[in-house]
Design a protein around this motif. Sequence first.
Motif, PDB file in Angstrom:
ATOM      1  N   LEU A 106      61.423 -43.483 -17.909  1.00 49.50           N
ATOM      2  CA  LEU A 106      60.736 -42.381 -16.702  1.00 49.50           C
ATOM      3  C   LEU A 106      59.319 -42.624 -16.929  1.00 49.50           C
ATOM      4  N   HIS A 107      58.820 -42.270 -15.585  1.00 49.84           N
ATOM      5  CA  HIS A 107      57.556 -42.135 -15.521  1.00 49.84           C
ATOM      6  C   HIS A 107      57.219 -40.852 -14.972  1.00 49.84           C
ATOM      7  N   THR A 108      56.041 -40.451 -15.281  1.00 52.48           N
ATOM      8  CA  THR A 108      55.645 -39.232 -14.951  1.00 52.48           C
ATOM      9  C   THR A 108      54.854 -39.014 -13.544  1.00 52.48           C
ATOM     10  N   HIS A 131      58.509 -35.780 -12.760  1.00 53.96           N
ATOM     11  CA  HIS A 131      57.095 -35.411 -12.390  1.00 53.96           C
ATOM     12  C   HIS A 131      56.844 -33.874 -12.602  1.00 53.96           C
ATOM     13  N   PRO A 132      56.219 -33.454 -13.535  1.00 54.52           N
ATOM     14  CA  PRO A 132      55.942 -31.938 -13.682  1.00 54.52           C
ATOM     15  C   PRO A 132      54.925 -31.339 -12.618  1.00 54.52           C
ATOM     16  N   VAL A 148      58.659 -26.575 -11.651  1.00 53.99           N
ATOM     17  CA  VAL A 148      59.471 -27.348 -10.649  1.00 53.99           C
ATOM     18  C   VAL A 148      59.060 -28.845 -11.325  1.00 53.99           C
ATOM     19  N   TYR A 149      60.023 -29.731 -11.340  1.00 53.52           N
ATOM     20  CA  TYR A 149      59.843 -31.086 -11.825  1.00 53.52           C
ATOM     21  C   TYR A 149      60.453 -32.053 -10.731  1.00 53.52           C
ATOM     22  N   ALA A 150      59.870 -33.053 -10.043  1.00 48.34           N
ATOM     23  CA  ALA A 150      60.394 -33.749  -9.283  1.00 48.34           C
ATOM     24  C   ALA A 150      61.192 -34.903  -9.990  1.00 48.34           C
ATOM     25  N   VAL A 151      62.275 -35.509  -9.548  1.00 47.67           N
ATOM     26  CA  VAL A 151      63.203 -36.266 -10.288  1.00 47.67           C
ATOM     27  C   VAL A 151      63.662 -37.296  -9.390  1.00 47.67           C
TER      28      VAL A 151
END
Length: 290
Positions: A106-108, A131-132, A148-151
């Motif tokens: 995974l990347h952030t 992505h936090p 919220v975290y974009a996944v």
Amino acid sequence: MRLAVLGAGRVGLSLAAWTRAAGGEVTALLARSPARAATRAAELLDPPPPARPIETFVDEPVEADVLLIAVSDPALAEVADRLAARLEAASASFGSTAWPGARVVLHTSGLFDRRILEPLATCGLATGSLHPLCAFPSALAAPRPHAVYAVDGAPAALEAATHLAHAFGGRAVEIDGSRRLLYHAGATLAAGGVTTLLAVAEELVERLELPAAVIDGYLDLAQGALEAARTRRPVAAAITGPAARGDTEVVERQLQAFGEVAPEHAQLVRTLAESTRRQRCRSGNPTIDE
């Protein structure tokens, strides 16, 4: 979940700390400079995870379920290419499906989706993003509650990203590649844009030679506005000020004054006033009384 983190910056160290606090294991911290990474990690994690050169992720496979790549956006493609090249070179020893390292990467980044890691996907790894949607003024020991975290990602990667978001006490929202660029732009407006406006207000205080305490007052106003916005939907319903009230005379006088004192910002203020009016109309309440 066992996590290996590539990158010893604020985001990487924060997510390492959050993983450990959630009951997971951080098996390695991979960095260009392991000694420096170990020093930084020791400031937040006790004991710090073992720090290793990036290449050892492949050459001496790390025992981890997930590799989390937390590097800057410009460096992300290069890191993916380097790791993929190492994996291809190691395939003679391990086999493309028998390599014993982490199977999920995974990347952030908020800017990119899983496709930036395509070289690793070609090597048989499940790739995705986590992505936090948080500010990292420094490495943080604890996550923001309900963040919220974009996944996104291949099924195994999406499952891992969602699991981590929930383990951190947050909410996972799936955002695919076609929407990532403007999603990231929205994040930039919400963070950098707000801070830029406050910096303009600070510059105005300096030019007018007002007491420095006025800046603290502006920051208090901004904090109050954000608190109001958190409780309103649409957010536009929380907008206040002369433009929101429809007080065009005051707006024009302010614009004229900006033109005299800070002409380089006059267009910004005019555009902001026009956008304020549009947003108030969108909220269903074009003007307000205060």
